[in-house]
Motif scaffolding. Structure first.
Motif, PDB file in Angstrom:
ATOM      1  N   ARG A  51       0.838  -1.186   0.000  1.00 46.75           N
ATOM      2  CA  ARG A  51       0.000   0.000   0.000  1.00 46.75           C
ATOM      3  C   ARG A  51       0.882   1.249   0.000  1.00 46.75           C
ATOM      4  O   ARG A  51       1.885   1.303   0.706  1.00 46.75           O
ATOM      5  CB  ARG A  51      -0.876  -0.003   1.248  1.00 46.75           C
ATOM      6  N   HIS A  52       0.478   2.237  -0.787  1.00 50.43           N
ATOM      7  CA  HIS A  52       1.150   3.536  -0.747  1.00 50.43           C
ATOM      8  C   HIS A  52       0.837   4.151   0.612  1.00 50.43           C
ATOM      9  O   HIS A  52      -0.329   4.390   0.938  1.00 50.43           O
ATOM     10  CB  HIS A  52       0.651   4.424  -1.891  1.00 50.43           C
ATOM     11  N   SER A  76       3.162   6.697   7.126  1.00 49.82           N
ATOM     12  CA  SER A  76       2.214   5.913   7.925  1.00 49.82           C
ATOM     13  C   SER A  76       2.415   4.416   7.722  1.00 49.82           C
ATOM     14  O   SER A  76       1.457   3.650   7.662  1.00 49.82           O
ATOM     15  CB  SER A  76       0.777   6.313   7.585  1.00 49.82           C
ATOM     16  N   ALA A  77       3.671   3.996   7.629  1.00 42.45           N
ATOM     17  CA  ALA A  77       3.990   2.598   7.349  1.00 42.45           C
ATOM     18  C   ALA A  77       3.483   1.655   8.434  1.00 42.45           C
ATOM     19  O   ALA A  77       2.931   0.593   8.130  1.00 42.45           O
ATOM     20  CB  ALA A  77       5.504   2.426   7.173  1.00 42.45           C
ATOM     21  N   GLY A  78       3.648   2.011   9.687  1.00 42.98           N
ATOM     22  CA  GLY A  78       3.217   1.136  10.779  1.00 42.98           C
ATOM     23  C   GLY A  78       1.726   0.871  10.732  1.00 42.98           C
ATOM     24  O   GLY A  78       1.281  -0.284  10.847  1.00 42.98           O
ATOM     25  N   GLU A  99      -2.956  -2.661   9.126  1.00 42.11           N
ATOM     26  CA  GLU A  99      -4.186  -2.801   8.354  1.00 42.11           C
ATOM     27  C   GLU A  99      -4.102  -3.958   7.358  1.00 42.11           C
ATOM     28  O   GLU A  99      -5.107  -4.600   7.058  1.00 42.11           O
ATOM     29  CB  GLU A  99      -4.507  -1.500   7.619  1.00 42.11           C
ATOM     30  N   MET A 100      -2.893  -4.231   6.831  1.00 39.56           N
ATOM     31  CA  MET A 100      -2.715  -5.321   5.860  1.00 39.56           C
ATOM     32  C   MET A 100      -2.549  -6.683   6.523  1.00 39.56           C
ATOM     33  O   MET A 100      -2.762  -7.710   5.878  1.00 39.56           O
ATOM     34  CB  MET A 100      -1.495  -5.031   4.968  1.00 39.56           C
ATOM     35  N   MET A 101      -2.166  -6.703   7.783  1.00 36.90           N
ATOM     36  CA  MET A 101      -1.886  -7.971   8.476  1.00 36.90           C
ATOM     37  C   MET A 101      -3.009  -9.003   8.350  1.00 36.90           C
ATOM     38  O   MET A 101      -2.729 -10.161   8.037  1.00 36.90           O
ATOM     39  CB  MET A 101      -1.571  -7.731   9.953  1.00 36.90           C
ATOM     40  N   PRO A 114      -3.103 -13.477   9.405  1.00 38.69           N
ATOM     41  CA  PRO A 114      -4.097 -13.147  10.433  1.00 38.69           C
ATOM     42  C   PRO A 114      -3.623 -13.336  11.874  1.00 38.69           C
ATOM     43  O   PRO A 114      -4.119 -12.679  12.777  1.00 38.69           O
ATOM     44  CB  PRO A 114      -5.264 -14.077  10.124  1.00 38.69           C
ATOM     45  N   THR A 115      -2.664 -14.230  12.078  1.00 39.34           N
ATOM     46  CA  THR A 115      -2.132 -14.459  13.419  1.00 39.34           C
ATOM     47  C   THR A 115      -0.640 -14.749  13.334  1.00 39.34           C
ATOM     48  O   THR A 115      -0.163 -15.295  12.337  1.00 39.34           O
ATOM     49  CB  THR A 115      -2.853 -15.636  14.117  1.00 39.34           C
TER      50      THR A 115
END
Length: 184
Positions: free
Chosen positions: A29-30, A34-36, A41-43, A48-49
């Motif tokens: 994601r661009h 705000s990388a963290g 958000e992508m995790m 998922p875990t």
């Protein structure tokens, strides 16, 4: 499973790999500055875990001073949390492992890296190179999913040993006095 992170450029990325280096899931994601938040958000779509994650790979730079630190610290933290080893990979290897790569330097210069050689400073974007920066019409960003291309080169270590690899000293100012210290 192995989780890879890249946050050295304006694009944040995650990739989940099998132990033999096959990419199972990836997202990017661009996300300048705000990388963290972008990683978190992508995790869920990539990993998922953290249960079952046996190692973490971080993009160690060069790149955004804060961005590189975010990715390295996330890999270190998750590595300590899970009690597993981590590995680092230079951002230019996540742009391309086979071609000349050029990355921007904040000081108006470029880092140029040919496969198998050390980075050099250049003042122009060389013909035939890939990379990103203000003058690049078709940017190629470092992506975590490209870790599979350099899988055999990864060196696994204790999370506390992993550090960013800066090619130049960060352009930050030092405090005039220690935080909380009375003025002199």
């Amino acid at each position: 499973m192995i989780l890879a992170i890249s946050t050295s450029s304006p694009v944040a990325s995650l990739a989940l790999f099998s132990p033999d280096g096959q990419c199972l899931a990836a997202a990017h994601r661009h996300a300048p500055r705000s990388a963290g938040a972008a990683l978190m958000e992508m995790m869920p779509s990539v990993c998922p875990t953290l249960e079952g994650v046996e190692g973490f790979i971080a993009d160690t730079g060069p790149g955004s001073f804060t961005g590189v630190r975010v990715g390295v610290m996330m890999a270190k933290t998750w590595g300590v949390l899970r009690g597993v080893q981590v590995a680092g990979v230079p951002s230019y290897r996540l742009v391309s492992a086979q071609r000349a790569v050029v990355l921007p330097n904040k000081r108006g210069e470029w880092f140029s890296v040919l496969p198998g050689q050390q980075p050099l400073f250049v003042t122009e974007f060389p013909d035939g190179a890939v990379g990103y920066g203000p003058e690049v019409a078709e940017p190629t960003y470092p992506l975590a999913e490209r870790c599979g291309e350099v899988w055999s080169e990864l060196e696994w270590t204790d999370p506390m040993v992993l550090v960013p690899k800066y090619l130049v000293a960060p352009s930050i100012s030092l405090p005039k006095s220690a935080f909380g210290a009375p003025p002199a």
